[in-house]
Design an enzyme around this catalytic site. Structure first.
Site, mmCIF file in Angstrom:
data_model
loop_
_atom_site.group_PDB
_atom_site.id
_atom_site.type_symbol
_atom_site.label_atom_id
_atom_site.label_comp_id
_atom_site.label_asym_id
_atom_site.label_seq_id
_atom_site.Cartn_x
_atom_site.Cartn_y
_atom_site.Cartn_z
ATOM 1 C CD GLU A 159 -3.023 5.847 6.614
ATOM 2 O OE1 GLU A 159 -3.076 5.479 5.583
ATOM 3 O OE2 GLU A 159 -2.058 4.828 7.230
ATOM 4 C CB SER B 222 4.767 -1.792 12.154
ATOM 5 O OG SER B 222 4.531 -0.519 12.243
ATOM 6 C CE LYS C 87 -0.325 3.200 4.697
ATOM 7 N NZ LYS C 87 -0.106 3.429 6.242
ATOM 8 C CG ASN D 68 -1.646 1.222 1.402
ATOM 9 O OD1 ASN D 68 -1.778 2.087 0.430
ATOM 10 N ND2 ASN D 68 -2.303 1.451 2.624
ATOM 11 C CD GLU E 223 -3.342 -2.478 7.281
ATOM 12 O OE1 GLU E 223 -2.467 -2.728 6.835
ATOM 13 O OE2 GLU E 223 -4.222 -1.804 7.072
ATOM 14 N N GLY F 214 2.395 2.271 10.787
ATOM 15 C CA GLY F 214 3.171 3.225 10.737
ATOM 16 C C GLY F 214 4.137 3.525 11.965
ATOM 17 C CG HIS G 76 -5.751 1.708 4.889
ATOM 18 N ND1 HIS G 76 -5.423 3.031 5.996
ATOM 19 C CD2 HIS G 76 -4.776 1.018 4.899
ATOM 20 C CE1 HIS G 76 -4.264 2.476 6.471
ATOM 21 N NE2 HIS G 76 -3.864 1.394 5.797
HETATM 22 P P1 PGA Z 1 2.822 0.398 7.614
HETATM 23 O O1 PGA Z 1 1.266 0.650 7.012
HETATM 24 O O2 PGA Z 1 3.196 -1.038 7.093
HETATM 25 O O3 PGA Z 1 3.526 1.513 6.996
HETATM 26 O O4 PGA Z 1 2.474 0.023 9.155
HETATM 27 C C1 PGA Z 1 0.465 -0.480 6.668
HETATM 28 C C2 PGA Z 1 -0.955 -0.143 6.056
HETATM 29 O O5 PGA Z 1 -1.253 1.103 6.702
HETATM 30 O O6 PGA Z 1 -1.490 -0.797 5.371
#
Ligand code: PGA
Length: 256
Positions: free
Chosen positions: A97, A212, A11, A9, A167, A173, A95
């Site tokens: 976000e 992460s 983003k 992803n 997740e 993150g 997601h």
């Molecule tokens: P990350 O993000 O691996 O940077 O923690 C995962 C995601 O948001 O899908």
């Protein structure tokens, strides 16, 4: 036997078409010759056609990061599932976000998952508890609610191409990844809900871990019997790191 699905992803990165195509080409080269894993990259929608032209048909599958549930109309800034057809095979839905910054709700996630399936796209339905929900012991309640809502518009699961991504929001993150056994416990819960909806198909649905995920910790997830891949954010922006995660999936013991 479930084939693990590793989805990058990206983003809102990178910020130019040339960087996007170079990253995609580097991932394609790294994924070349790897069998037993489905490698997916999810660039920003605006770079999907550039990336598709660059990588061509082959080992790397493309996904979008979101889409509208509706086909057309007065939805400023949105992308219709009809527009994604032919460009993306997968689409991330719900997601955290998007839930946090763009007002996506359990209900809208359900509509989008159903719309993706109806339009021949494979939804990666993302669910996960927030830090305060975890602290208050509400994780399984939140997962139950989000998974049921995400799948509410599907009559069956067989043939949908569905992927579910667990997740935990606090892990995204932050570098504070869930442990393999904790992620497995939630994956078991998710698979039990899948089995209630469609007992025949529950075992076919890949369940990813995300939050992460790195080359260092990936194997700890892929060793779990109910985790079939990862949704990768930060580490998907470096072709070497993403390739190492693909390799970890290939090397993991397989579970039926
Ligand atoms: P990350 O993000 O691996 O940077 O923690 C995962 C995601 O948001 O899908």
């Amino acid at each position: 036997m479930r084939v693990p699905v590793i989805a990058g992803n990206w983003k809102m990165n990178p910020t130019s078409a040339s960087e996007a195509t170079s990253l995609a080409l580097a991932v394609r080269d790294a994924a070349d010759g790897l069998a037993g894993v489905t490698a997916v990259i999810c660039p920003p929608t605006i770079w999907l056609s550039d990336v598709q032209r660059a990588v061509g048909a082959g080992r790397v599958h493309l996904g979008a990061q979101t889409m509208a549930a509706d086909e057309r109309g007065a939805f400023t800034g949105e992308t219709s599932p009809l527009m994604l057809r032919g460009l993306a095979e997968f689409v991330i839905i719900g997601h955290s976000e998007r839930r946090q910054y763009d007002g996506e709700t359990d209900e809208s996630v359900g509509r989008k998952v159903a719309s993706a399936v109806a339009h021949g796209l494979r939804p990666i339905a993302a669910v996960g508890e927030r830090a305060e929900e975890r602290r208050s012991g509400a994780t399984s309640h939140v997962i139950d609610r989000q998974v049921r809502a995400a799948l509410a518009g599907l009559e069956r699961l067989a043939g949908t191409g569905l992927v579910v991504a667990y997740e935990p929001v606090w892990a995204i993150g932050t570098g504070d990844a869930a442990s393999g056994p904790d992620a497995q416990a939630v994956a078991v819960q998710i698979r039990a809900i899948l089995a209630e909806i469609d007992p025949e198909a529950a075992d076919e649905i890949p369940i990813q871990y995300g939050g992460s995920c790195t080359p260092e910790n990936a194997a700890a997830y892929f060793a779990q019997p109910d985790i079939d891949g990862a949704l990768v954010g930060g580490a998907s922006l470096k072709a070497d790191a993403f390739a190492a995660i693909l390799h970890a999936a290939v090397d993991a013991p397989r579970h039926a």
